[in-house]
Design an enzyme around this catalytic site. Structure first.
Site, PDB file in Angstrom:
ATOM      1  N   ARG A 122       0.768  -1.285  -0.042  1.00  0.00           N
ATOM      2  CA  ARG A 122      -0.061  -0.246  -0.154  1.00  0.00           C
ATOM      3  C   ARG A 122       1.151   1.419   0.084  1.00  0.00           C
ATOM      4  O   ARG A 122       0.314   2.191  -1.004  1.00  0.00           O
ATOM      5  CB  ARG A 122      -0.745   0.338   1.246  1.00  0.00           C
ATOM      6  CG  ARG A 122      -1.920   1.269   0.920  1.00  0.00           C
ATOM      7  CD  ARG A 122      -3.001   0.852   2.032  1.00  0.00           C
ATOM      8  NE  ARG A 122      -2.323   0.751   3.577  1.00  0.00           N
ATOM      9  CZ  ARG A 122      -2.948   0.793   4.917  1.00  0.00           C
ATOM     10  NH1 ARG A 122      -4.514   0.453   4.965  1.00  0.00           N
ATOM     11  NH2 ARG A 122      -2.342   0.931   5.594  1.00  0.00           N
ATOM     12  N   GLU A 167     -16.249   6.262   5.702  1.00  0.00           N
ATOM     13  CA  GLU A 167     -15.843   5.403   6.944  1.00  0.00           C
ATOM     14  C   GLU A 167     -15.049   6.920   8.572  1.00  0.00           C
ATOM     15  O   GLU A 167     -15.900   7.834   8.703  1.00  0.00           O
ATOM     16  CB  GLU A 167     -14.143   5.560   6.116  1.00  0.00           C
ATOM     17  CG  GLU A 167     -13.258   6.157   5.664  1.00  0.00           C
ATOM     18  CD  GLU A 167     -11.689   6.560   5.342  1.00  0.00           C
ATOM     19  OE1 GLU A 167     -11.258   5.392   5.338  1.00  0.00           O
ATOM     20  OE2 GLU A 167     -11.440   7.162   4.594  1.00  0.00           O
ATOM     21  N   LYS A 178      -2.877   6.862   1.351  1.00  0.00           N
ATOM     22  CA  LYS A 178      -2.250   7.511   2.693  1.00  0.00           C
ATOM     23  C   LYS A 178      -1.193   8.754   2.492  1.00  0.00           C
ATOM     24  O   LYS A 178      -0.298   8.085   2.822  1.00  0.00           O
ATOM     25  CB  LYS A 178      -2.043   6.023   3.057  1.00  0.00           C
ATOM     26  CG  LYS A 178      -2.116   6.031   4.823  1.00  0.00           C
ATOM     27  CD  LYS A 178      -2.291   4.573   5.671  1.00  0.00           C
ATOM     28  CE  LYS A 178      -2.403   5.239   6.614  1.00  0.00           C
ATOM     29  NZ  LYS A 178      -2.653   5.381   7.427  1.00  0.00           N
TER      30      LYS A 178
HETATM   31  N1  PMP Z   1      -9.333   4.453   7.095  1.00  0.00           N
HETATM   32  C1  PMP Z   1      -8.219   5.971   7.627  1.00  0.00           C
HETATM   33  C2  PMP Z   1      -8.551   7.046   6.832  1.00  0.00           C
HETATM   34  C3  PMP Z   1      -7.018   5.351   7.788  1.00  0.00           C
HETATM   35  O1  PMP Z   1      -6.494   6.810   8.136  1.00  0.00           O
HETATM   36  C4  PMP Z   1      -6.948   4.378   8.259  1.00  0.00           C
HETATM   37  C5  PMP Z   1      -6.099   4.012   9.726  1.00  0.00           C
HETATM   38  N2  PMP Z   1      -4.913   3.997   8.850  1.00  0.00           N
HETATM   39  C6  PMP Z   1      -7.536   3.801   8.236  1.00  0.00           C
HETATM   40  C7  PMP Z   1      -8.880   3.623   7.319  1.00  0.00           C
HETATM   41  C8  PMP Z   1      -7.519   2.147   8.637  1.00  0.00           C
HETATM   42  O2  PMP Z   1      -6.328   0.833   7.909  1.00  0.00           O
HETATM   43  P1  PMP Z   1      -5.659  -0.420   7.890  1.00  0.00           P
HETATM   44  O3  PMP Z   1      -6.672  -1.105   8.747  1.00  0.00           O
HETATM   45  O4  PMP Z   1      -4.837  -0.620   7.243  1.00  0.00           O
HETATM   46  O5  PMP Z   1      -5.453   0.226   9.433  1.00  0.00           O
END
Ligand code: PMP
Length: 295
Positions: free
Chosen positions: A52, A184, A151
């Site tokens: 990622r 989210e 990200k």
């Molecule tokens: N959405 C956002 C905006 C985030 O910052 C994160 C955490 N990094 C997640 C979802 C969850 O992602 P992950 O399970 O890969 O930590």
């Protein structure tokens, strides 16, 4: 906090780990990052996080100075140096030092930083009793602006939503899109259970493709829980029987109240509990060993 910070090939004590004020990560949020964690000396889903990170970097045309294999070794070494068994790992790649203009081509070398810290969890009480959250006015960045699948270091969109959530007395907030569909939380993905089916929004609608989200999807398949990726509105969210958030730091945390509407019976639901249990088991048995003598 761990003691040794990795910056561009060196491990430095925290006090000496510094970057320039001309770094475009600081000036413009120009860069990408990852948040990983270890469970009992093993890095959970390391390859997925690295994948990622490189996809995010590719999107913003940032060339990471290490191969994926080198990145993997470097992250493992960073955890080893800090000698932690349960750690949170932050990998940051900035555009590097440039001038005061936006032009990324004037930044000659990206800065790669790895911080290894202790993990800070939500209080256990919240996992037992569930969270209260609100939906907030600031919408998630549309995919045509800054796609949330990237990200990036530019988290102001999420931070504004977090502020709005906190202004309403909640530690987490749910973000919608322009059409009012649920996307989210500010730092976690969202799932609901609607009449026995587990539902989460599809990534193309504009969310981060969470790695914990993916693990939950796998668990649902393994446990035979009906699952679909589908957009849903606040109406479906309010009338869901269960709701939970997923993320590397938060793991799986039940939500019991949204915009002052009780979700289900106001307690963490049965499917949420089953998934949490399965998740815990997976984190205990999987992962890339950091300390080779303990394989
Ligand atoms: N959405 C956002 C905006 C985030 O910052 C994160 C955490 N990094 C997640 C979802 C969850 O992602 P992950 O399970 O890969 O930590």
């Amino acid at each position: 906090m761990g003691n040794w910070i990795y910056i561009n090939g060196e491990f430095l004590p925290v006090e000496e780990a510094k970057v320039s004020v001309f770094d475009h990560g600081l000036l413009y949020g120009d860069g990408v990052f990852e948040g990983l964690r270890t469970y009992n000396g093993r890095i959970f889903r390391l390859e997925e996080h690295i994948e990622r990170l490189y996809r995010s970097a590719h999107f913003i045309m940032l060339r990471i100075p290490l191969s994926k294999e080198e990145m993997k070794e470097t992250i493992l070494e960073a955890v080893r140096r800090n000698n932690l068994k349960d750690a949170y790992i932050r990998v940051v790649v900035t555009r590097g030092v440039g001038d005061l203009g936006l032009d990324p081509d004037k930044c000659l070398r990206p800065n790669l930083i790895i911080i290894v810290d202790k993990i800070t969890l939500y209080p256990e009480k919240l996992y037992e009793e569930g969270l209260e959250v609100v939906t907030v006015p600031t919408i998630r960045n549309p995919i045509t602006a800054l796609n949330p699948q990237v990200k990036s270091l530019n988290y102001l969109n999420n931070i504004l939503a977090k502020i709005e959530g906190k202004n309403s007395g909640c530690i987490e907030a749910i973000m919608l899109n322009q059409e009012g569909f649920v996307l989210e939380a500010t730092g976690d993905n969202i799932f609901i259970v609607d009449r026995g089916t587990l539902i989460t929004p599809p990534t193309h609608i504009g969310i981060l493709e969470g790695i914990t989200r993916q693990v939950v999807i796998e668990i649902a398949r393994d446990l035979g829980i009906p699952f679909k990726e589908e957009v849903f509105s606040r109406y479906q969210l309010f009338n869901a029987q269960e709701c939970f958030l997923t993320g590397t730091a938060a793991e799986i945390i039940p939500v019991v109240k949204v915009d002052r509407r009780r979700i289900g019976d106001g307690k963490p639901g049965a499917i949420t509990k089953r998934i949490r249990k399965a998740f815990r088991e997976i984190t205990m048995r999987e992962g890339e060993p950091v300390y080779t003598d303990e394989v």
